[in-house]
Design an enzyme around this catalytic site. Structure first.
Site, short mmCIF file in Angstrom:
data_model
loop_
_atom_site.label_atom_id
_atom_site.label_comp_id
_atom_site.label_asym_id
_atom_site.label_seq_id
_atom_site.Cartn_x
_atom_site.Cartn_y
_atom_site.Cartn_z
N SER A 117 16.34 20.28 19.73
CA SER A 117 17.45 19.92 20.63
C SER A 117 18.16 21.14 21.34
O SER A 117 18.26 22.19 20.84
CB SER A 117 18.37 19.15 19.80
OG SER A 117 19.29 19.98 19.08
N ASP A 118 18.83 20.81 22.34
CA ASP A 118 19.87 21.73 22.81
C ASP A 118 20.93 21.80 21.85
O ASP A 118 21.15 20.96 20.95
CB ASP A 118 19.95 21.52 24.17
CG ASP A 118 20.44 22.71 25.04
OD1 ASP A 118 21.01 23.72 24.40
OD2 ASP A 118 20.36 22.88 26.16
N TYR A 119 21.81 23.07 22.20
CA TYR A 119 23.07 23.26 21.23
C TYR A 119 23.76 22.00 21.34
O TYR A 119 24.48 21.44 22.10
CB TYR A 119 23.70 24.19 22.03
CG TYR A 119 24.73 25.05 21.02
CD1 TYR A 119 24.43 26.32 20.45
CD2 TYR A 119 25.98 24.30 20.79
CE1 TYR A 119 25.27 27.09 19.85
CE2 TYR A 119 26.81 25.04 19.73
CZ TYR A 119 26.34 26.55 19.47
OH TYR A 119 27.24 27.27 18.74
N GLU A 120 23.89 21.43 19.93
CA GLU A 120 24.61 20.41 19.64
C GLU A 120 24.55 19.04 20.40
O GLU A 120 25.24 18.18 20.44
CB GLU A 120 26.22 20.84 19.70
CG GLU A 120 26.60 21.73 18.58
CD GLU A 120 28.21 21.45 18.50
OE1 GLU A 120 28.95 21.16 19.51
OE2 GLU A 120 28.68 22.13 17.41
N ALA A 121 23.38 18.86 21.05
CA ALA A 121 22.92 17.77 21.80
C ALA A 121 22.73 16.52 20.92
O ALA A 121 23.24 15.48 21.43
CB ALA A 121 21.60 18.01 22.37
#
Length: 730
Positions: free
Chosen positions: A267-271
């Protein structure tokens, strides 16, 4: 240095066996730990990271380049944890590590795939020597809206070129013979259609059709996977109401079932946490459930998996077999990278690899080839090194940090030469140069416009260096107004009023809206943010040591109202170039009342200090079978007085399809070098399968019918021919 001398096993079957055996021995908590990626900064993650790693509760760390500290974390993972599974160490290495290369949009303007592969490999050398195993690049998003700040990180608007650049960068990042003895995994991003953000606003929705998804936004990812990419990052955006990190259609149906890809999805950052904010998950627990079921293997920074997967498995909401699949993919990647055999990094290697001389030479060549000459009235360029008084003006003329560009986490501004220094070094008499900043990049600042005008009046030629700061492009840096920031246009107006010849240099991370500037300057050179060698490359071109050869890979609009603007648009039923349909005594057609439809500069455009002529187009295969190859020849001649590089481009148009087709599509290009008077016969070969599209049934088809083909210097000019696809397949 600690070192395991066991030779890694390279057999896929052996990797599967070892991964399966490890999985069999893992507790549920240890499985979940492999699905967790975290930063190492205590102010972000708290003081318990060491304990979590020692308990096997972390699979990957990122945002760290201190080799001794990385080895300390690896020692905890390998020696203190029960199963000794090493960590994956990830970092953002978007266009270089310490040796910063041109931003990817600039580098794509070279159309030089070998150079692009080499710069990616050099970045991997430095990153690997600094303890990195996993590079969060390349970004392969197609971007057709220059308001979007992350257009700087990709290869522009075109699918064919985007595919080629994606594959080249993956090959470079994943080179197998790095000096560290280790190997990097590329993480392709952002999956998918992130570049289609509405209004060019970062993190915004992307409401696109399934056909556009398949024909425009997915192909660069497929090219990256075909080149061997082993991981990808899910994007922040939604498509048609479904956020990317909870989208089983893109993450499972297409990625796993259609393409058969077996890599790791991060996942992207905190996605995953943001699924709650999107409004599709009720809370973080629900977000964790949706993400893991959709196909996200590893959670970056949300703590969704760490906090909630155990409970979701316990109550039957998530089958443990789904976790097992994700864990196996992560273990397999760690085995393929040889981390079990070589978990530690040589703490002395970085000093020998970072900023190597050959990397600096490569950075200079990449910068030379990336810069684009857009105007050169009366051949004012190149400048003479003697006999002329030069006024060097502008807020970017004596600047170091902004030349590096966005996403240069590990670059050092003290290692960057300024344009002032580089230009001064070229002059036989530095006393003929006067420098005035004129104004800041943004804001008011001290009013140095009058001194700038005075310097211009005393000079024979003015070189004005304008544009964006590094922080005006990249993630979360969208712009609604794409003209020159701050008082820079006011400065240019004052300089133009002097009547002196003006050479404009633009340093930016995106296409800008500059029709007024274009009228005011005699020459315009786009230097982008081209990394550590920006200034030297600019000076080499300004004084004629190097002939500019770059060509744009994203159209430049005349006004923001034209955006999105790109060459491969559809014809519509009332195209602007036709007479239109007569209604109410006037022609009704697809055009603006107050602006041209045409861009200020089209895709593929770029000038040289010499000139090239195209002649003798020959379509060697006027009838092409479905399994055949279109072959077209053309002669290119250097008709000018300087040696130079030309980028010849081949475009096609499918005249009639079962669904509407773009007016032109790039299907080939060749970069060639010609001496004055030299000519070269070029031969383009395009497999027929490249001429298909997603048909009415959402399947890729190649349909019979008539096509036009052009070969020329950009997307608006060229010699025209015809051919026919003779046999239907689908």
């Amino acid at each position: 240095m600690e070192k395991n001398t066991m030779a890694p096993e390279h057999s896929g079957a052996a990797f599967e066996g070892r991964a399966s055996e490890l999985l069999r021995r893992m507790t549920l908590a240890e499985k979940i730990g492999q699905l967790v990626q975290t930063h190492t900064r205590e102010d972000i993650v708290g003081p318990d990271l060491d304990a979590q790693i020692a308990q096997g509760l972390v699979g990957s760390i990122f945002g760290i380049s201190d080799v001794a500290e990385i080895n300390r974390y690896q020692r905890l993972a390998v020696s203190a944890s029960r199963l000794g599974i090493p960590l994956l160490v990830g970092n953002d290495v978007i266009h270089g590590f310490r040796t910063v290369f041109p931003i990817p949009l600039a580098e794509s303007s070279s159309w030089d795939l070998p150079i692009i592969e080499k710069t990616a490999r050099a970045a991997a050398e430095e990153a690997s020597a600094s303890g990195t195993d996993w590079i969060f690049a390349p970004m392969v998003d197609i971007a057709r809206d220059p308001r979007w700040g992350r257009i700087a990180e990709g290869a522009g608007e075109d699918v064919f070129l985007g595919r080629a650049v994606a594959a080249a960068r993956v090959r470079g990042f994943q080179a197998s013979d790095l000096e560290s003895g280790k190997r990097i995994s590329a993480c392709v991003k952002h999956y998918v259609a992130y570049g289609a953000a509405e209004a060019g606003r970062e993190y915004n929705s992307a409401d696109i059709s399934e056909r556009t998804l398949r024909d425009v936004y997915l192909p660069p990812f497929k090219a990256a996977f075909d080149a061997g990419a082993e991981s990808l990052m899910s994007s922040f955006n939604e498509i048609a109401g479904v956020p990317s990190s909870a989208n089983p259609h893109t993450l499972r149906a297409i990625l796993r079932d259609e393409w058969g890809w077996h890599g790791v999805v991060l996942s992207d950052y905190e996605a995953i946490r943001e699924l709650v904010v999107h409004g599709v998950a009720s809370d973080l627990r629900d977000a964790a459930r949706q993400a893991i079921l959709a196909g996200v293997d590893m959670d970056m920074m949300s703590n969704a998996y760490a906090d909630h997967l155990a409970g979701l498995v316990a109550d039957g909401s998530v089958p443990e077999s789904v976790l097992d699949e994700a864990v196996l993919r992560i273990l397999r990647l760690k085995l393929e990278l040889g981390l079990f055999e070589r978990p530690f990094s040589d703490e002395n290697l970085a000093d020998r690899v970072i900023l190597r001389a050959d990397f600096q030479s490569l950075a200079l060549q990449a910068a030379h080839e990336s810069m684009v000459l857009l105007k050169n009235r009366h051949d004012i360029l190149p400048l003479s090194t003697t006999g002329k008084r030069i006024a060097l003006i502008g807020p970017l003329a004596d600047n170091r940090a902004d030349l590096l560009g966005c996403w240069t986490i590990f670059g050092q501004k003290d290692e960057v030469e300024t344009v002032l220094e580089a230009v001064t070094a070229w002059l036989e008499d530095p006393g003929t140069l006067a420098y005035v900043a004129g104004c800041p990049i943004v804001g008011e600042g001290p009013d140095n416009i009058p001194p700038a005008v005075e310097a211009a009046n005393d000079a024979d030629v003015v070189v004005v260096v304008l544009g964006e700061s590094a922080g005006m492009s990249g993630e979360a840096h969208s712009r609604a107004h794409l003209g020159l920031p701050g008082r820079q246009q006011e400065l240019l107006d004052a300089l133009a009023a002097t009547g002196k010849p003006i050479v404009g240099v633009l340093l930016a991370g995106r296409p800008l809206v500059i029709p007024r500037m274009l009228e005011q300057v005699d020459a315009l050179l786009v230097g982008w943010h081209s990394g550590v060698q920006t200034a030297r490359a600019l000076a080499d071109i300004l004084f004629g040591e190097v002939n500019p050869s770059g060509k744009l890979t994203a159209s430049w609009p005349r006004s923001e109202g034209q955006i999105p603007i790109y060459y491969a648009h559809k014809n519509t039923g009332r195209p602007a170039q036709d007479e239109g349909t007569r209604q109410f005594d006037e022609p009704f057609k697809s055009r603006y009342l107050d602006e041209s439809n045409e861009p200020l500069f089209p895709f593929g455009f770029g000038l040289s200090y010499t000139r090239f002529a195209y002649t003798d187009l020959e379509v060697e295969t006027p009838l092409v079978g479905s399994d055949g190859t279109l072959t077209v020849g053309v002669t290119v001649r250097n008709t000018g007085a300087h040696a130079g590089d030309e980028i010849a481009q081949l475009y096609v148009h499918d005249l009639v399809g079962s669904v509407t087709r773009p007016v032109k599509e790039l299907k080939g290009f060749q970069r060639i070098t010609l001496a004055p008077g030299e000519e070269k016969r070029l031969r383009f070969e395009v497999p027929a399968r490249e001429l298909g599209f997603t048909g009415a049934g959402m399947r890729y088809v190649l349909e019979p019918g008539d096509f036009k083909v052009w070969i020329g210097p950009d997307s608006t000019r060229g010699l025209e021919g015809e051919f026919r696809i003779g046999i239907h397949v689908g």
